[in-house]
Each structure stands twice: as C-alpha cells, then as structure tokens.
Design a protein around this motif. Structure first.
Motif, short mmCIF file in Angstrom:
data_model
loop_
_atom_site.label_atom_id
_atom_site.label_comp_id
_atom_site.label_asym_id
_atom_site.label_seq_id
_atom_site.Cartn_x
_atom_site.Cartn_y
_atom_site.Cartn_z
N ASP A 198 -22.37 -54.89 4.32
CA ASP A 198 -21.02 -55.25 4.76
C ASP A 198 -20.76 -54.84 6.21
O ASP A 198 -19.61 -54.88 6.66
N GLY A 199 -21.81 -54.46 6.92
CA GLY A 199 -21.61 -54.09 8.32
C GLY A 199 -21.30 -52.61 8.51
O GLY A 199 -21.28 -52.13 9.64
N THR A 200 -21.06 -51.92 7.41
CA THR A 200 -20.89 -50.47 7.54
C THR A 200 -22.26 -49.81 7.41
O THR A 200 -23.29 -50.48 7.32
N TYR A 201 -22.25 -48.49 7.39
CA TYR A 201 -23.51 -47.74 7.32
C TYR A 201 -23.40 -46.69 6.23
O TYR A 201 -22.29 -46.36 5.78
N ARG A 202 -24.55 -46.22 5.79
CA ARG A 202 -24.56 -45.10 4.86
C ARG A 202 -25.26 -43.93 5.53
O ARG A 202 -26.37 -44.08 6.05
N ILE A 203 -24.60 -42.80 5.52
CA ILE A 203 -25.10 -41.62 6.23
C ILE A 203 -25.66 -40.62 5.23
O ILE A 203 -25.02 -40.33 4.21
N PHE A 204 -26.84 -40.08 5.56
CA PHE A 204 -27.50 -39.08 4.71
C PHE A 204 -27.99 -37.93 5.59
O PHE A 204 -28.66 -38.15 6.59
N GLY A 205 -27.69 -36.73 5.17
CA GLY A 205 -28.21 -35.59 5.91
C GLY A 205 -27.19 -34.46 5.91
O GLY A 205 -26.13 -34.55 5.28
N SER A 206 -27.54 -33.38 6.61
CA SER A 206 -26.55 -32.31 6.67
C SER A 206 -26.43 -31.77 8.08
O SER A 206 -27.37 -31.82 8.88
N LYS A 207 -25.26 -31.30 8.36
CA LYS A 207 -24.91 -30.78 9.68
C LYS A 207 -24.42 -29.34 9.50
O LYS A 207 -23.81 -29.01 8.47
N ILE A 208 -24.69 -28.52 10.51
CA ILE A 208 -24.20 -27.14 10.42
C ILE A 208 -23.25 -26.84 11.58
O ILE A 208 -23.20 -27.57 12.56
N PHE A 209 -22.54 -25.73 11.41
CA PHE A 209 -21.61 -25.24 12.44
C PHE A 209 -20.52 -26.27 12.75
O PHE A 209 -20.15 -26.45 13.93
N ILE A 210 -20.02 -26.97 11.75
CA ILE A 210 -18.99 -27.98 11.98
C ILE A 210 -17.61 -27.32 11.90
O ILE A 210 -17.14 -26.94 10.84
N THR A 211 -17.00 -27.23 13.09
CA THR A 211 -15.70 -26.57 13.20
C THR A 211 -14.62 -27.43 12.52
O THR A 211 -14.54 -28.62 12.79
N TYR A 212 -13.85 -26.80 11.67
CA TYR A 212 -12.82 -27.50 10.89
C TYR A 212 -13.42 -28.69 10.13
O TYR A 212 -12.79 -29.74 9.99
N GLY A 213 -14.65 -28.51 9.65
CA GLY A 213 -15.31 -29.57 8.89
C GLY A 213 -14.59 -29.87 7.59
O GLY A 213 -14.62 -31.01 7.09
N GLU A 214 -13.97 -28.87 7.02
CA GLU A 214 -13.21 -29.05 5.79
C GLU A 214 -12.05 -28.05 5.82
O GLU A 214 -12.21 -26.93 6.29
N HIS A 215 -10.89 -28.50 5.37
CA HIS A 215 -9.69 -27.64 5.38
C HIS A 215 -8.56 -28.36 4.69
O HIS A 215 -8.70 -29.54 4.30
N ASP A 216 -7.45 -27.67 4.55
CA ASP A 216 -6.32 -28.25 3.84
C ASP A 216 -5.11 -28.50 4.75
O ASP A 216 -4.00 -28.66 4.27
N LEU A 217 -5.36 -28.55 6.07
CA LEU A 217 -4.23 -28.78 6.98
C LEU A 217 -3.76 -30.23 6.93
O LEU A 217 -2.58 -30.51 7.14
N THR A 218 -4.69 -31.14 6.70
CA THR A 218 -4.34 -32.57 6.72
C THR A 218 -4.95 -33.26 5.50
O THR A 218 -5.91 -32.77 4.91
N ASP A 219 -4.41 -34.43 5.18
CA ASP A 219 -4.88 -35.18 4.01
C ASP A 219 -6.24 -35.81 4.24
O ASP A 219 -6.96 -36.14 3.30
N ASN A 220 -6.55 -36.09 5.49
CA ASN A 220 -7.82 -36.69 5.78
C ASN A 220 -8.43 -36.03 7.01
O ASN A 220 -7.71 -35.44 7.83
#
Lengths: 590, 590
Positions: free
Chosen positions: B183-205
């Motif tokens: 569909d023109g999108t991509y699928r991403i596989f792998g892992s990243k480290i040291f991601i600042t604010y990679g996950e949190h509850d400040l925002t819905d997305n």
C-alpha cells in the motif's frame, strides 16, 4: 574491573618519589626494595580481587540507618575482616602497639589501591590512621595502651568529629561543649555533622575524636579541646563495657560514596538512660590545645584524601581505556584494519585517554613525593627533619587539591569516552564521577588548600623552601635536556617554561602576602595551586622517564609537557594580573 | 529556586545577538521589541513557577516502565498540558499548521528557561520541534496535514530514533530494516536505544522518526531512509486508530535527567498480535536520502542541546550565589561587618561565582548568535541566506559543545561553592551536575562536534566565512578599545590577543585539512573548539557591555577577558604543536 597498576606504583614510589634513595640510606631498617615490591603486589591483589567488587554493591545498597544502627553493604564486613587479618590496617602503625612501622609511602601507595577498588571502602581506614596518629602523638599513656593496639590492628575504627552546621571551614565556630567531671574525664554535649564512618557495623567499637569547647575556654580556635569518645566504654582490661551516650542521628543521602556512612553524631542527648547525661570523653593533649592535636591527623588525612583523587582517576582511566579498546565506531584516520576501528585509534579519544593518564600519573607522583617528605622528616633529625617537614607542609595542599581536582576531571572525561553508555549507571563510569566529587570538598575544600598554600606554605623557611623546591625540579629538566633523547621532543624546554611560570607566580604571591595585599593573593590562590600541580607533576613524569628505557613513560611525559603544561602561562597570568578584574567585579554578582 | 534572568536574556537576544537589528529590518513581520520582551517575561514566569518545581520530583520519581507503559513523575502531565495550552510548543511552528511562526531566537531563549527549570522536562519538546522541522521540510503533504497540527500544538510529541547498540556516533552502521508494503507504506523491524521520550504518558500519541535501511539499500550512510512511525496509527480524519507495532522494551537507569524517559524502542516484534508483524511506517523524503532529512532536525537539535548547557549553568549559578550570600564562614579580607562574612565576600568564592557567570553568559551569547543566524538564513535570500546559513553551520558545533562543556564545569563549581552541603542530594546542586553531564554526550558527542567544526565548518566559503567572522569579532574589540572606558581595563588588548590565537589556530587547521593531514587536525579539534568558544564568548560579553551603562556587564566582560581568556594561548599551542606528541604517545596507552 580495576587491576592495580603495580609496576607504575612501584616505579613512582622507588624512582620518582625517592624511596630507593631513602632505602639506601637505611632509613627504614631492613626494609628492602624487594619487600616494597612484594607488599605493593600483594596489596594490589587484595585491592583488585577483594575490594574492587565492593564498588558497585556499595553504591547500590548504601548504609541504611535503623534504630540507631547503621548497616554496611553486603560483603563489606567480610572484606574488612579479611583486610585487617591481612595486616593492612597495621602497615604503618607503631610497632610498640602491633603495627609494622612501615613508611608512609607504603601507606599512601596501598591507600591508593584500596580507594581505586572502592573510595567508599577506602575512606574508613584513613580516619582510623588519623586517630592513631593523634593518639600516638598526644594522648596520655593509659589511653594509648588501651586504644592503640585495637586501632592499629583495625579491630576498632576511628573518626574525626570537627564539623557542625555553623562550623565547616571555620572550625573555630564550633559549639559542642565539654564539661569537666570529677573523675578527670569529661562529658560531651552537642552534635556534629558529616562524620565519615560515624556509625557502622564493621567493628565492635568506634573511637571518636571530638573537638569541643570547655565552659571557660577562650573564643575561636584557641578555645578548642580534643576528646576521645568511644562508642562503647572500654574497661581497664580492654573489654567492652556500657554503651556511651553518643548516637547516630542520621545518615546523609549523598551524590556518591554511598557505601561510606556520613553521619550526624549526637553527643550527650541522654539516649543512654541508665547514666548521667553526657558522652564520656577523655582529653587528648592539653585543654584548649585541641586544634594543634587535630592538625596532626588533618595533615595526613589531607594527603590521604588527595590519594583518593589519584585512585578514582586510575580506575576511571582503566575503565575508559578498556572501553575504547573494545568499542568500534567509524574508521580512524590511517586505520588499516577491517571495518570500523576501535575508538582508541581516534586522535580525539587518544587525547582524552592521554590526558586522563597524564594527570593521574602527575598527581600520583606529587602525592607520593609528599609521603616521602613525611617519611624523611620522621626519620631525620634537626635541620634535615625541619627541611623535610617543610617539604611535606608545602606539598600537602597540592597533593590534596590538585589530585582531587584532577580526580573529578578524569572521571568526567572517562564518562565522555564511553559516549552514551557513560551516562548509564550500570556502566559504572558515572559512579566514579559521583564518588570523586566529594574529594575536593572534604578535609578542607580545595579553595582552603589553595589559600593555605599561598598564605602559609610559600613563606616556609623565609620563602627559601619554595625556591629550593623549584631548583630541584629544574635539575630534572636539566637532566631531560642533557639526555638528548629524541622521544622527549620539547619536554625540557616546556618544563623550564612551566617552572619559570611557577617561580614567577610564587614570587609575586610571596610579595603580595608580605605587603599585606591579602585579597590580591587570595584571588590568585586557586590558579596558583593548579599551576603548582601541573609544573611539579610534569616534572615528576619526566623524572620517571629520564634515564629509563620505557617508551610509554617518555611519550607520556612528552605529551604532558607539550599538551597540558602550556596552561601554566595562563595560570601565572591569572595570578599576577587577574586579581584587579576579579576584585572589581563584585558588582557583577547578582 | 530558579528565577528566569529575563533582563539578561532580553539584552543578549536584542543587543548582543542582533535581534534588534533584524527587527528593524522588518524580518519578522510585526514582531516588535516590546513583544519580544513580553514573551520572554511570560515564559520566564512559567519556567520559574511551573517548570522549576518539577526539577526535584523528576529526579526522585524517574519514569518507571510497567507493562510497556511509562509513567512520568507526579505533576508533569499537568504542567505539560498547561505549557501547551499556553502556546509555548507552537511558538516557532509554521503558521499554516497553527504555529506562531516566531523566530528561532525566541525558541532558543524560551528553551533555555524551560531547561533551567528542569532539563528532563525541557528535552522532550526539543525533539518535537525537530520532528516538526523534518516533516515540514521533507514530508509529503498528506503526512504534513495529518501530523503537523498536533505536533505544532504539542498535543502529540515527537522523537528521533537513530542510535543502535553498534551505531552511535557512526549512524551509518545501523541495521534497523524497512520493508516496502503493497500500500505504499513500510514495515519497520529492529530496535533502537537511547530514545529520549520514546514512551511516556504526556500525550496520547508519539510520533517516532526512525532511521532504517531498505533491503536493497547501499551500505553505510547512503543507504539510510527516514520513516515516520506513530505509536498509535492515525485515521484519515486525524482520530486515533490501532496501536502500532512499536513498544518500549526498557528505560535506562541514568546518572541524571531522571524525569526524561530514555527508552529502548522495539519495532516490529509482533507485540500487536492482531496484525501482520512490522511497525507501520511512512517514508519521509526519498528512499536512501534519510540522513539528509535527519540533518535538518539534528542541526537545530544540536543548538537546542547547547542551550541546555547554558540553562543548567544558569540554575547552578543562581543556586551557588544564593548560598554564598547566605552562608557565613570566617572573615574575608577587608570584611568590616559583624562576625563571620558571607562567603561571597571571599575572593576565592568570587572567582568561582564570576567564572560560573562569565562562562554562562558567554555560552548563552554564542547560542543566541547561532539562533540569530538560523533566523537570518530563513528570512534572507540568495547570497545573504547562504552567508547566514554558513554562519549557523559554523556556530552550531560551538554552540553545542562549548555550552555543554561549560554546563558541566559550572555545575561542578556550583557544588564546590556549597562545600559539604553541595554533596548532599537534598541541596540540589549535585543533581545539576548529574543532569548536565549528559549534554556533552547526546546529539553528537562534543568530540564529534569538534571534528565537525574543524573538518567541515572552517572550510565554509573556501575558508572565508571563518575569516569574516573573526573580522566581525575584531570590530567589537575595536569598539571596546575606542570606548576608552576605565572599567574595561585591558579587555580590548585581551580580546585582540584571543582573536589572534583563534585566527592562527584556525588557519593552521585549515592548512592541515587542505594538506590531508587529517590526524594532525583531528588531534587539535577539541582544544580548538574550546578556544573558539572562549574567544567568541569573551567578545560577545564585551559587546553586551560596550556602549551600555551597566557596571556589572563591563566588570564581567573584563573579568572574563583578563582571567579566563588567557587560556587561548595554551589552546592555540595545543592545536599547533600538540599533535606530534599526542600521536607519538599511542604507546603510552596501556
């Protein structure tokens, strides 16, 4: 994990700092170079295999306080027991009380290794050593007989109780009071803060040396007396009696050295309900002369804290080097290998590592030279003893402040070499900076050390001692020059320049002090101390290399001389020309 | 507690860094000096009263991860909500998407204040800004329409996903892979480290920008593509759809900025069981041209990290000054008051405080000048735009590295001013050093910045841009000279000397790079960057003072010129003469 740099320590002790010459003079009885080597090797083994594993566990567990009892981290008690069983606490203690009577140089070399293993572990015995020295020099014979054997063996530990909330650098402001009891003892009332190893479970008893003020004492530092206050009272036969009225009221939550309990100590608050209030204390030395006694222990404690700076720097260097040899990123200029090069091949990383190693080696040599002077003073007589005592006094503030400043610098560079991993606590590099950061503060802040150097040490022997020291350092530069060795590059010229800067800045400060321009002199104190450390340290690194046949040592001496020593010109300039703009800028502080 | 230095910030923006002149040219529409002042004042109020109270709670609580969800510290969500409601996130965003389109200078000035309040809080929005810039410049229109309004308002936050365990400074080594979907999108596989604010509850997305490699991509940096990967998939109407296959696998335990979640992010590990594996991603820009897109956000992120160094330095200075004005110990030379003097009266403490303030002000001016150049480039055309773009490129590595280095230095001096209290965590001085220590590492280590400066920035416009910049700085020195003001002391002479050192060292490096002597040039990169920062910073402090009528500013400029600038000679020497001994000393590393 830390591996004691045994060869480097031995070389610095024996060649650079002068132990071999002292041994040849027969100053230390039948102590031989071989025995020195064996002791350093054995201590290195113990530090690397037994103490170093305490580093992380100490940081994680800290020293919780519960119901007045402080628990040391898991494994610490066992290692401490092994350590005293190995005779390490008794290394320099007086032979009369079970010590081995070895020179201070060996104490400092071994302290370095314990503290490289774990600063939080290493600081405890330092205070015991201070207590031993104070009691040996100033206590009445019955107290010596009762306490010294157990302090020397390490069965009991000692503490220094100076600081109160209003009395930090200004110890004369202390308020803890002592009252005379009818039996010739004293009762102590008050509280002390920042007491290292003030309470813990490593030993059955803790011997507190406490500064306090008698009711009729003069104000200020001339009204301070020193008291011995044991945690548990000691019966005449040496057995333990009742609990004394001294308790731990709190343990600080610190940036680092979490394994070292920093306690608030409360004296005479009546916790021991079954007796009259007041912690029972015994006078050490004369009434109102406590500060002189305390200086006995403080001077050597300053050197011992200085070696902590060296120690943590060494550990940080080893850790960073190991990482840089392992971690691969990008291809360094000229890299011929497969794929990415280890980051140690990148010139910028080499600069970091060489700076770490150079500063560490320079500070180590200064500290060992200071220990050497203490040993020479102790084993000498008359003018000679005075000369070496002056030398120890001159070098002590430098050994304390320069070493602990570079300890922080080197630990911080060590984090940088690790990149992102350096900021993750599990890596351990961050802990080294957190641990190192206390050393420029305690045992007299480095600002106080710099003022001490400028105000009291430059004038020793009418200023001649400082001049003579520089003349000695110049001889090293001459020897480098005479060696005509290509691997030294411009080292000799750089040393001459640096020593000229040191001499010039020192003369300017001597003149300022003599003329009563105290603010001008104090304004330049900190840059001067750094200048002193750089110039002396660079010279010692060259001394370690000259005449030897070690490519690494001469290359390091050259790197230091050609890269780090250039700073002396700016530091001299700050000393001589900096005060005017500094003192005029009070208005800018808001 | 932090109080935003509103007057200093405004003066640095408007006078020192050139905002007033740009306003006069009408570059920013109807933005007026008064409006700038009002914005800075209002931001200062918010930073001081709402953000600063997050500092300690962030450090204590951290950001625990449980069942894939990261919880921010108590109160953070509310302040973040208030902050975006106040329009602060939208300050510089494109007006088309709801932003206020204000200049980068205001963004940087306000970033300084948020980060002075709490670095851990301030870093989050920095990454959102980077994502906005990358999308605005490179994303397809439908993606811009869908994502930019909510990123600009701050309803969603952005992240940058570059680092992998084997790919830190060397981003070309990354392995995260992207597969084309039908569909023109991509699928991403792998892992990243040291991601600042990679996950949190400040925002819905959370909108992740992720570097990955297509199956048929060339090796190295030329085979990297940039993808937008939302935490939650976004329906065409902008509402939230299904959870995407990207999850937080861990939160790092760091030395500082505990309130900022540093995450391991796992893409396409199949956690979202109800769909095909792979995180759904959208290409930004062209395939294999991801690095160019990423540089768009990285450049400004580097400046934003630089301002963190300024920010934490400012807070550390304020804290140390407050302590020094309150704490009394001993009597300073010349002290006429009752009893002990506040320690701010001691020359050595004044040196510490003036060094802190001088370095902070110098770094602030450099960072603001860099922001000014970005604004001028954006609002200019043709040669003028190119000129200012070169200027921004020249100053960015200095604004990043010099500022964050002095951030660490100043925070460490701040601890020292507090004495023993500085080492106690409750005091807060230690946290500032722990927080500050990350900034020289992330967004390209400071070593990488120095190499960038030497390798790519000195040669801009055939080397002429650097020469022209120095000529501009010399004009300031001329103006100081012409002012004939006694309060400047030797400032003009010192500036000329420092700028000569900068020019000479720069020319040497340009020649070394041109001759292919890359190792020689890289060996001097770090000292050169510091030399650049000191010389430029000193000049900006003088510019801030000259012609004005503020005794504090001229006294500070003079202190900097006469005390701190002398270091440039040693730094130049290290650049020009240091490489030989450095490169010869590889053998000393063991």
């Amino acid at each position: 994990m830390y591996r004691a740099p045994v060869e480097e320590i031995i070389h610095t002790l024996r060649v650079t700092a002068g132990l071999d010459a002292a041994l040849e003079e027969g100053r230390f009885g039948d102590l031989s170079g071989d025995l020195v080597d064996a002791i350093v090797e054995e201590a290195g083994r113990f530090a690397s295999t037994r103490v170093a594993p305490l580093l992380e566990v100490g940081d994680k567990h800290g020293t919780p306080l519960k119901d007045g009892e402080v628990t040391t981290p898991p494994g610490w008690k066992e290692v401490y027991r092994e350590w005293i069983d190995g005779g390490w606490n008794a290394l320099t203690g007086p032979e009369e009380f079970g010590g081995q009577g070895l020179p201070m140089m060996l104490a400092i070399a071994t302290f370095e290794m314990w503290n490289s293993g774990s600063m939080a572990f290493g600081i405890g015995p330092t205070l015991t050593l201070g207590a031993i020295e104070a009691l040996e020099a100033h206590a009445a014979d019955d107290l010596r007989q009762l306490y010294l054997p157990k302090l020397v063996s390490g069965e009991w530990m000692g503490t220094m109780n100076l600081t109160e909330p209003q009395a930090g650098s200004d110890v004369g402001a202390l308020r803890t009071r002592a009252e005379r009891a009818e039996d010739g003892t004293y009762r102590i009332f008050g509280s002390k803060i920042f007491i290292t190893y003030g309470e813990h479970d490593l030993t059955d008893n803790i011997v507190h040396l406490v500064l306090a003020r008698l009711p009729d004492a003069p104000q200020g530092t001339k009204g301070i007396s020193l008291f011995l206050v044991p945690k548990v009272l000691v019966n005449k036969d040496g057995s333990l009696g009742a609990r004394n009225d001294v308790f731990c009221g709190g343990v600080e939550h610190k940036m680092g050295i979490h394994g070292s309990p920093t306690c608030t100590m409360i004296y005479g608050d009546g916790f021991a309900k079954d007796r009259e209030p007041g912690a029972v204390g015994w006078l050490i030395g004369e009434e109102n002369r406590g500060l002189a006694c305390m200086f006995t222990m403080m001077n050597n404690a300053r050197l011992a804290v200085g070696i902590q700076g060296v120690a943590v720097a060494e550990t940080a260097y080893q850790k960073a080097l190991a990482y840089a040899e392992d971690r691969r990123q990008m291809r360094a200029p000229g890299w011929k290998g497969e794929g990415m090069s280890p980051i140690v091949e990148h010139p910028d990383v080499q600069r970091n590592l060489l700076t770490m190693k150079g500063l560490t080696g320079a500070a180590r040599a200064i500290a060992y030279a200071c220990a050497h002077a203490i040993d020479m003073a102790k084993t000498g007589e008359g003018d000679e003893a005075r000369f070496w005592s002056d030398r120890a006094n001159l070098l002590t503030p430098v050994a304390k402040a320069f070493s602990t400043d570079i300890g922080v610098d080197v630990a911080s560079i060590g984090i940088q070499v690790h990149g992102g991993m350096g900021y993750i606590e599990e890596t351990g590099a961050a802990q080294l900076l957190r641990d190192a950061r206390i050393a420029p503060i305690y045992e007299g802040t480095n600002g106080i050390q710099a003022i001490d150097l400028v105000q009291r040490k430059l004038s020793l022997a009418g200023g001649q001692h400082f001049a003579g020291y520089i003349a000695e350092l110049r001889e090293v530069a001459e020897a480098v020059n005479a060696s005509n060795s290509i691997e030294f590059g411009e080292t000799a010229k750089r040393l001459f320049d640096g020593l000229d800067d040191l001499a010039e800045a020192g003369s300017w400060l001597q003149a300022a002090i003599a003329a009563g321009r105290v603010s001008d002199a104090f304004a330049g104190a900190t840059p001067f101390l750094r200048l002193f450390g750089l110039a002396a340290g660079a010279t010692y690194l060259a001394k370690a290399a000259v005449g030897g046949n070690n490519a690494g040592r001469s290359a390091l001496a050259r790197f230091f001389a050609e890269n780090l020593l250039a700073e002396t010109a700016a530091l001299k300039d700050r000393v001589i020309h900096g005060a005017a703009s500094l003192l005029a800028a009070r208005t800018a502080l808001s």
